[in-house]
Design a protein around this motif. Structure first.
Motif, mmCIF file in Angstrom:
data_model
loop_
_atom_site.group_PDB
_atom_site.id
_atom_site.type_symbol
_atom_site.label_atom_id
_atom_site.label_comp_id
_atom_site.label_asym_id
_atom_site.label_seq_id
_atom_site.Cartn_x
_atom_site.Cartn_y
_atom_site.Cartn_z
ATOM 1 N N ILE A 107 0.868 -1.187 0.243
ATOM 2 C CA ILE A 107 -0.032 0.144 -0.083
ATOM 3 C C ILE A 107 1.035 1.236 0.140
ATOM 4 N N GLY A 108 1.821 1.231 0.697
ATOM 5 C CA GLY A 108 2.794 2.476 0.957
ATOM 6 C C GLY A 108 3.478 2.568 -0.577
ATOM 7 N N ALA A 109 3.946 1.522 -1.180
ATOM 8 C CA ALA A 109 4.503 1.564 -2.461
ATOM 9 C C ALA A 109 3.392 2.171 -3.454
ATOM 10 N N ALA A 110 2.342 1.671 -3.466
ATOM 11 C CA ALA A 110 1.485 2.286 -4.490
ATOM 12 C C ALA A 110 1.175 3.767 -3.959
ATOM 13 N N LEU A 111 1.192 4.304 -3.134
ATOM 14 C CA LEU A 111 0.825 5.671 -2.683
ATOM 15 C C LEU A 111 1.966 6.478 -3.043
ATOM 16 N N CYS A 112 3.133 5.943 -2.919
ATOM 17 C CA CYS A 112 4.588 6.693 -3.281
ATOM 18 C C CYS A 112 4.502 6.729 -4.821
ATOM 19 N N LEU A 113 4.380 5.576 -5.544
ATOM 20 C CA LEU A 113 4.244 5.363 -7.028
ATOM 21 C C LEU A 113 3.222 6.678 -7.403
ATOM 22 N N TYR A 114 1.981 6.730 -6.852
ATOM 23 C CA TYR A 114 0.988 7.877 -7.249
ATOM 24 C C TYR A 114 1.439 9.202 -7.239
ATOM 25 N N PHE A 115 1.948 9.256 -6.015
ATOM 26 C CA PHE A 115 2.349 10.742 -5.717
ATOM 27 C C PHE A 115 3.666 11.266 -6.433
ATOM 28 N N SER A 116 4.544 10.335 -6.482
ATOM 29 C CA SER A 116 5.599 10.700 -7.155
ATOM 30 C C SER A 116 5.182 10.785 -8.846
ATOM 31 N N LEU A 117 4.458 10.126 -9.364
ATOM 32 C CA LEU A 117 4.126 10.433 -10.786
ATOM 33 C C LEU A 117 3.420 11.722 -10.966
ATOM 34 N N ARG A 118 2.664 11.924 -9.770
ATOM 35 C CA ARG A 118 1.570 13.045 -9.720
ATOM 36 C C ARG A 118 2.638 14.329 -9.736
ATOM 37 N N ALA A 164 9.477 6.677 -7.703
ATOM 38 C CA ALA A 164 8.610 6.081 -8.616
ATOM 39 C C ALA A 164 9.253 4.559 -8.957
ATOM 40 N N GLY A 165 10.701 4.450 -9.484
ATOM 41 C CA GLY A 165 11.203 3.391 -9.869
ATOM 42 C C GLY A 165 11.237 2.238 -8.680
ATOM 43 N N VAL A 166 11.621 2.854 -7.400
ATOM 44 C CA VAL A 166 11.492 1.999 -6.328
ATOM 45 C C VAL A 166 10.251 1.225 -5.937
ATOM 46 N N SER A 167 9.284 2.124 -5.898
ATOM 47 C CA SER A 167 8.118 1.705 -5.539
ATOM 48 C C SER A 167 7.295 0.902 -6.509
ATOM 49 N N ALA A 168 7.694 1.093 -7.852
ATOM 50 C CA ALA A 168 7.144 0.211 -9.028
ATOM 51 C C ALA A 168 7.812 -1.127 -8.934
ATOM 52 N N ALA A 169 9.216 -1.385 -8.565
ATOM 53 C CA ALA A 169 10.028 -2.269 -8.382
ATOM 54 C C ALA A 169 9.463 -3.234 -7.400
ATOM 55 N N TYR A 170 9.131 -2.420 -6.204
ATOM 56 C CA TYR A 170 8.398 -3.395 -5.218
ATOM 57 C C TYR A 170 6.964 -3.759 -5.278
ATOM 58 N N LEU A 171 6.261 -3.086 -6.256
ATOM 59 C CA LEU A 171 5.200 -3.577 -6.630
ATOM 60 C C LEU A 171 5.114 -4.735 -7.466
ATOM 61 N N PHE A 172 5.910 -4.726 -8.602
ATOM 62 C CA PHE A 172 6.216 -5.820 -9.271
ATOM 63 C C PHE A 172 6.828 -6.936 -8.442
ATOM 64 N N LEU A 173 7.948 -6.913 -7.469
ATOM 65 C CA LEU A 173 8.332 -7.949 -6.901
ATOM 66 C C LEU A 173 7.438 -8.566 -6.140
ATOM 67 N N TRP A 174 6.479 -7.871 -5.393
ATOM 68 C CA TRP A 174 5.396 -8.499 -4.670
ATOM 69 C C TRP A 174 4.322 -9.279 -5.608
ATOM 70 N N ILE A 175 3.779 -8.658 -6.471
ATOM 71 C CA ILE A 175 2.925 -9.300 -7.407
ATOM 72 C C ILE A 175 3.498 -10.517 -8.114
ATOM 73 N N ALA A 176 4.909 -10.741 -8.222
ATOM 74 C CA ALA A 176 5.567 -11.774 -8.863
ATOM 75 C C ALA A 176 5.742 -12.910 -7.827
#
Length: 172
Positions: free
Chosen positions: A17-28, A147-159
């Motif tokens: 959840i933290g990674a998703a929020l970080c990704l959203y706010f960093s892209l915004r 954004a990169g670190v957050s996206a990497a964590y999201l990808f890793l968690w899903i994988a």
């Protein structure tokens, strides 16, 4: 062992959840960065400390510290341009009043570059050795890293969770 797995899963979901929020706010924030051409360089100015004042900020501590003190006091040192241009710069010296007071008493001048926002929307100050281009690049680099670190964590968690789900389904 089951309790450890449960704790690990809960922590993983919280980080997700933290990674998703970080990704959203960093892209915004990345999309709202003004281009270097939106700034007019007003030159380097010398600023002198003028006053210290306290500001209440939300306490981001957890547990008992958060419950006992919902707000914390930080001390701001306000600098003014010594050339009479009216420019000001504020430095947050932290939560120790004596540190801010020492800055004020020392009276050491600092140099900052002033960038005026086009359209008369105000100005910002940056380090004297920076330019509008390096300021823009530094902001972009920071938000892209988050954004990169957050996206990497999201990808890793899903994988990892997809692989665990697949192996459990296959094992039945």
């Amino acid at each position: 062992m089951a309790k450890l797995k449960s704790i690990a899963f809960t922590v993983g979901v919280m980080l997700l959840i933290g990674a998703a929020l970080c990704l959203y706010f960093s892209l915004r924030n990345l999309s709202s960065i003004r281009p270097a051409s939106a700034y007019e360089d007003m030159g380097v100015h010398t600023f002198v400390p003028e006053e210290v004042y306290p500001v209440q900020r939300e306490n981001h501590a957890v547990g008992r510290q958060k419950r006992s003190h919902s707000a914390t006091t930080v001390y701001i040192v306000r600098y003014r341009a010594e050339d009479g241009s009216g420019y000001q710069y504020e430095y947050e010296s932290g939560s120790v009043e004596s540190a801010a007071q020492n800055i004020l008493e020392a009276g050491e001048p600092i140099e900052r570059r002033v960038l005026s926002l086009s359209g008369g929307d105000g100005y910002i100050t940056i380090d004297a050795d920076e330019t509008a281009q390096t300021y823009e690049a530094r902001q972009k680099r920071a938000y892209r890293t988050i954004a990169g670190v957050s996206a990497a964590y999201l990808f890793l968690w899903i994988a990892v969770n997809g692989l665990l789900f697949y192996t459990r389904r296959r094992g039945r």
